[in-house]
Scaffold this active site. Structure first.
Site, PDB file in Angstrom:
ATOM      1  N   CYS A  32     -12.374  25.400  33.950  1.00 45.19           N
ATOM      2  CA  CYS A  32     -13.500  25.802  33.104  1.00 45.19           C
ATOM      3  C   CYS A  32     -12.986  26.236  31.723  1.00 45.19           C
ATOM      4  O   CYS A  32     -12.406  25.439  31.004  1.00 45.19           O
ATOM      5  CB  CYS A  32     -14.340  26.875  33.789  1.00 45.19           C
ATOM      6  SG  CYS A  32     -15.984  27.068  33.042  1.00 45.19           S
ATOM      7  N   HIS A  40     -15.859  23.772  38.353  1.00 41.90           N
ATOM      8  CA  HIS A  40     -15.199  24.780  39.191  1.00 41.90           C
ATOM      9  C   HIS A  40     -14.868  24.197  40.568  1.00 41.90           C
ATOM     10  O   HIS A  40     -15.759  24.099  41.416  1.00 41.90           O
ATOM     11  CB  HIS A  40     -16.107  25.997  39.370  1.00 41.90           C
ATOM     12  CG  HIS A  40     -16.232  26.855  38.167  1.00 41.90           C
ATOM     13  ND1 HIS A  40     -15.367  27.901  37.908  1.00 41.90           N
ATOM     14  CD2 HIS A  40     -17.094  26.816  37.127  1.00 41.90           C
ATOM     15  CE1 HIS A  40     -15.717  28.486  36.774  1.00 41.90           C
ATOM     16  NE2 HIS A  40     -16.757  27.840  36.280  1.00 41.90           N
ATOM     17  N   GLU A  98     -13.379  25.643  42.928  1.00 42.31           N
ATOM     18  CA  GLU A  98     -13.581  26.692  43.939  1.00 42.31           C
ATOM     19  C   GLU A  98     -15.048  26.901  44.286  1.00 42.31           C
ATOM     20  O   GLU A  98     -15.373  27.609  45.238  1.00 42.31           O
ATOM     21  CB  GLU A  98     -12.951  28.011  43.463  1.00 42.31           C
ATOM     22  CG  GLU A  98     -13.707  28.765  42.387  1.00 42.31           C
ATOM     23  CD  GLU A  98     -13.520  28.264  40.980  1.00 42.31           C
ATOM     24  OE1 GLU A  98     -13.951  28.963  40.053  1.00 42.31           O
ATOM     25  OE2 GLU A  98     -12.943  27.162  40.789  1.00 42.31           O
TER      26      GLU A  98
END
Length: 200
Positions: free
Chosen positions: A79, A182, A184
């Site tokens: 990001c 992202h 994650e």
């Protein structure tokens, strides 16, 4: 072992949890001596470019990251962390980045069709252009949250996503990698990307 760079910006807990979910040893640190022992580094980041760049400089992490990258250690920016890899950003002014990749970060405002909301937030498909990290993931959906994006980065462009215009989604050059999205927060696809990075 993956070292997650803590310089006061970033969603460190979920990233660390995701690394551990794929069976990788991971730790969070803001100390160069500790991070230098890691096999791979992740540079996270949320918020404003200028603030993050300043924190990198004042903590000494900017020079550390440049040195580690120059020595060939795999580095993944996520990001805002990806945006920091570039030469500069035009987010509320002009601010210097790490300069590891050619390109600049620009606002979506004025570049997207007017009916599209900013920030770009949600799940979008990847159009993979090359590289190792996203191999086999063309058309897969990942999660984005951002109002600025990289341009002029053709030399390292690994994937785009369509949001009114092609938006840089991932970059890769040598041992330096970046994801605007992202991993994650991107479910099994995101975990597979982190797993691929852990194997580089």
């Amino acid at each position: 072992m993956i070292g997650i760079i803590d310089y006061g910006v970033g969603n460190l807990f979920s990233l660390c949890s995701s690394c551990r979910a794929i069976g990788e040893e991971a730790f969070v640190s803001g100390h160069a001596a500790e991070l230098s022992k890691a096999d791979r580094l992740i540079l996270p980041g949320v918020g404003a470019f200028a603030d993050a760049a300043e924190k990198l400089r004042t903590t000494g992490m900017a020079d550390f990251v440049r040195t580690q990258a120059a020595e060939g250690k795999p580095l993944l920016g996520i990001c805002l962390g990806m945006q920091l890899l570039f030469e500069k950003s035009y987010e509320y002014g002009c601010h210097e980045g790490l300069g590891l990749l050619a390109g600049q970060v620009v606002p979506m405002a004025g570049r997207l069709p007017k009916e599209l909301k900013i920030p770009h937030m949600g799940w979008n498909a990847l159009e993979v252009r090359g590289g190792r990290l996203l191999q086999g993931l063309d058309g897969q959906y990942v999660y984005f949250v951002h109002s600025f994006f990289a341009e002029g980065c053709e030399a390292s462009l690994a994937a785009v996503t369509e949001y009114g215009i092609p938006i840089t989604a991932a970059v890769e050059q040598g041992n330096v990698f970046g994801c605007q999205f992202h991993p994650e927060k991107s479910g099994n696809v995101g975990l597979s990307i982190l797993r691929k990075f852990a194997g580089i």
